[in-house]
Scaffold this active site. Sequence first.
Site, short mmCIF file in Angstrom:
data_model
loop_
_atom_site.label_atom_id
_atom_site.label_comp_id
_atom_site.label_asym_id
_atom_site.label_seq_id
_atom_site.Cartn_x
_atom_site.Cartn_y
_atom_site.Cartn_z
N ASP A 157 0.78 -1.56 -0.22
CA ASP A 157 -0.17 -0.04 -0.01
C ASP A 157 1.01 1.35 -0.35
O ASP A 157 2.08 1.29 0.39
CB ASP A 157 -0.60 0.12 1.24
C1 BGC Z 1 -4.82 3.34 0.17
C2 BGC Z 1 -4.69 2.68 -1.77
C3 BGC Z 1 -4.52 2.78 -2.67
C4 BGC Z 1 -3.19 4.05 -2.66
C5 BGC Z 1 -3.10 4.31 -3.91
C6 BGC Z 1 -3.36 4.41 -0.24
O1 BGC Z 1 -3.80 5.55 0.68
O2 BGC Z 1 -4.89 2.83 0.70
O3 BGC Z 1 -6.16 1.31 -1.46
O4 BGC Z 1 -4.84 2.38 -3.71
O5 BGC Z 1 -3.94 4.27 -1.52
O6 BGC Z 1 -4.11 5.60 -3.73
#
Ligand code: BGC
Length: 751
Positions: free
Chosen positions: A290
Amino acid sequence: MNLDLHLRSLLRNPVGLGFAILSLALLGAFAQTGSEHKGSPAPWMNSRLSPDDRAALVVKEMTLDEKISLLHGTGMASLGPVSPLAVKSNGGAGYVVGIPRLGIPAIQMSDAAYGVRNSGENGRYSTALPDDLAGAASWDPDAAYEYGALIARELRAQGYNMSLGGGVNLTREPRNGRTFEYMGEDPVLAGKMVGQVMKGEQAQHVIGDIKHYALNDQESGRNAVNVNIDKRSMRESDLLAFEIGLRESNAAAVMCSYNRVNGDYGCENKYLLADVLKKDWNFKGFVVSDWQATHSAAKASAAGLDHEEPGEIFYGDTMKKAVESGKVPKAELDEHVHRILRSMFASGVIDDPPEKSVVDVEGGFEVAQKIAEQSIVLLRNEHSQLPLEASKIASIAVIGAHADVGMISGGGSAQVDPPGGNAIMPPGQGRTTWQAHIWFPTSPLKAIRAQAPHANVQYDPGTDPASAAALAKAADVAVVFAYQWESEGMDLDNLSLPDRQDDLIARVAAANPHTIVVLETGSPVTMPWADQVSGILEAWYAGSRGAEAVARVLFGEVNPSAKLPITFPKSEADLPHPILVKPPKASTTNGEPDAWKTIAKGLPPFQVTYDEGLKVGYKWYDAERKQALFPFGYGLSYTTYSYSDLKVTPGKSVHLSFKVTNTGNRAGAEIAEVYAALPESAGEPPKRLVGWSKVKLNGGESKEVKVELDALYLSIFNVEPDAWQLVPGEYTFLVGGSSQSLPLKEAVDLK
Ligand code: BGC
């Protein structure tokens, strides 16, 4: 040479135009060489070879720097340094440079939970589907497939080849601000449905990604929290949803989560990544962190993290040095690279790269509306108040939730941008900023007027309950729209409707006995007024065509068929954890510019303990004998169904057959649910969902329904041999239309 500039200056000069065309042709030829190898087509471009063979051939040709370049993205300003290469990003959340010399394209990733994100700021367009929880409420695997296919078509049209949707964290904590991005509280339903979404996406040649692995069940303190949970509970609940989702779809990527699980971060958790995902489940794809969930190079690499996003805090130079010094073995590096390349070959993004085109707007509306119609749950319908008969109604009061202009959507990285900006803002002021409440331009007021063209349909914003009640009093029917907004990066304080909407509904209901409430929520809400209104519809975050879908349900053009994928409790006091644990100050950052440094080092942990264990969702309410407001699996229809003739045939897998009859005269679709109570000695909660079938029936029609049960769904995870086991003994199978209404029952012995 700066080719862009060179071409632009040539194009300004008409004499040079012929030359420009020649340049373009040469450029094309140059681009071709990427897939050539010593004068002949590169052997890995042979699509008859397996993805593994193709990946292995590429890995052999790669330099160390090229390998490292595949292991990370190019950065995001708020989350660490940004590489100059990021200018080539398509504007999505992640961009990984390709290796043109070997014909390996860049990976362009976009968030895509209920539609493609960031289209507004990139001058593009995306359809908003109903949210993911709504998708799960359809219990319809074909709808889920279509959901994924639509998202992937729009990703490709916008130039992306990887999706970051696929949220399947089980709802242990319904106040989690991302509940709408997930698929509810049951691992079998959630796993099946997310698997179909992924299958639909990957069939369009987009890399699918399931997230957030694992147990990122609350947003509060997500970068610091340590989740404590026993192995059996996680394997049978939270991880099972991922296991089923991956088994159904072969999704090529898994995103590891921010939080710690039993001491280690999700992205450096050997048990989760190496032991379970890669070994037990034989996952062949790659693990992507993540965004800023990576906390080390050597430890994360050994645990099984293949790729860091969004930048290269650990998986760039640090990783290179770790490889050079032998801290990270070369074979381990090659495995990460192999997994990424393999996934690219397997999902077809190399053989069939996306070509930008115009999104099919009308096609998107059609799918969004169809899925919304299948996902709206009818929770209450006293005296058959619904469906409304337009010809018999002279006046309708439409109240609340900006129903004159739009419907609310879920926020955070899932946010889809509405065309024209936020529907409640004056034109030009509606940019979708992080954590703003965004309303889609789908107007329930207009849709209701279209359904009842001869009625006097008036709107009241509901901000003054007295004025709303007065309008309701003068009308034949009052329809109150109520919302609860949620987003990544926050949790709900409680499950009550915000902005004194409970009060509004109670006042309107007191003024008009024909009051219908339409909920636009991403999580369950409490409803102190439930007994006072005659109808309740749960429309979730209903997407681009939510209003039309709601109106068609209200007026009976659609017979509702959805069922709750999540329990609606009577009050927070009934939850396994009446109070959500918030992080201490030391475990948070305040969005200061270099917060990413503190996060990368690791914030001090605080503890959340899921001691309810196996008792997730309805299993908790069953075991604790607590009555829900509306139970899991519940949902009404404009017709009624009866169940009979259950036969259970044990064998290699268990087969059930039973009869479902539509006992009314309106056609409908019934979701027939099958639960199993395991033998006492299994030590399980009272029952679990093991299968279902959605059956279409005309008025008066009966059908025999057959359901084959997967042995996995009947098994328990035994930590001693570390394996799934079928416990011999008596299994009771229960069949019906809701977890709390199961008229058919048969017990059989399984060995
Ligand atoms: C989120 C993810 C997301 C990523 C990219 C993170 O803050 O938890 O689900 O895919 O950002 O935007």
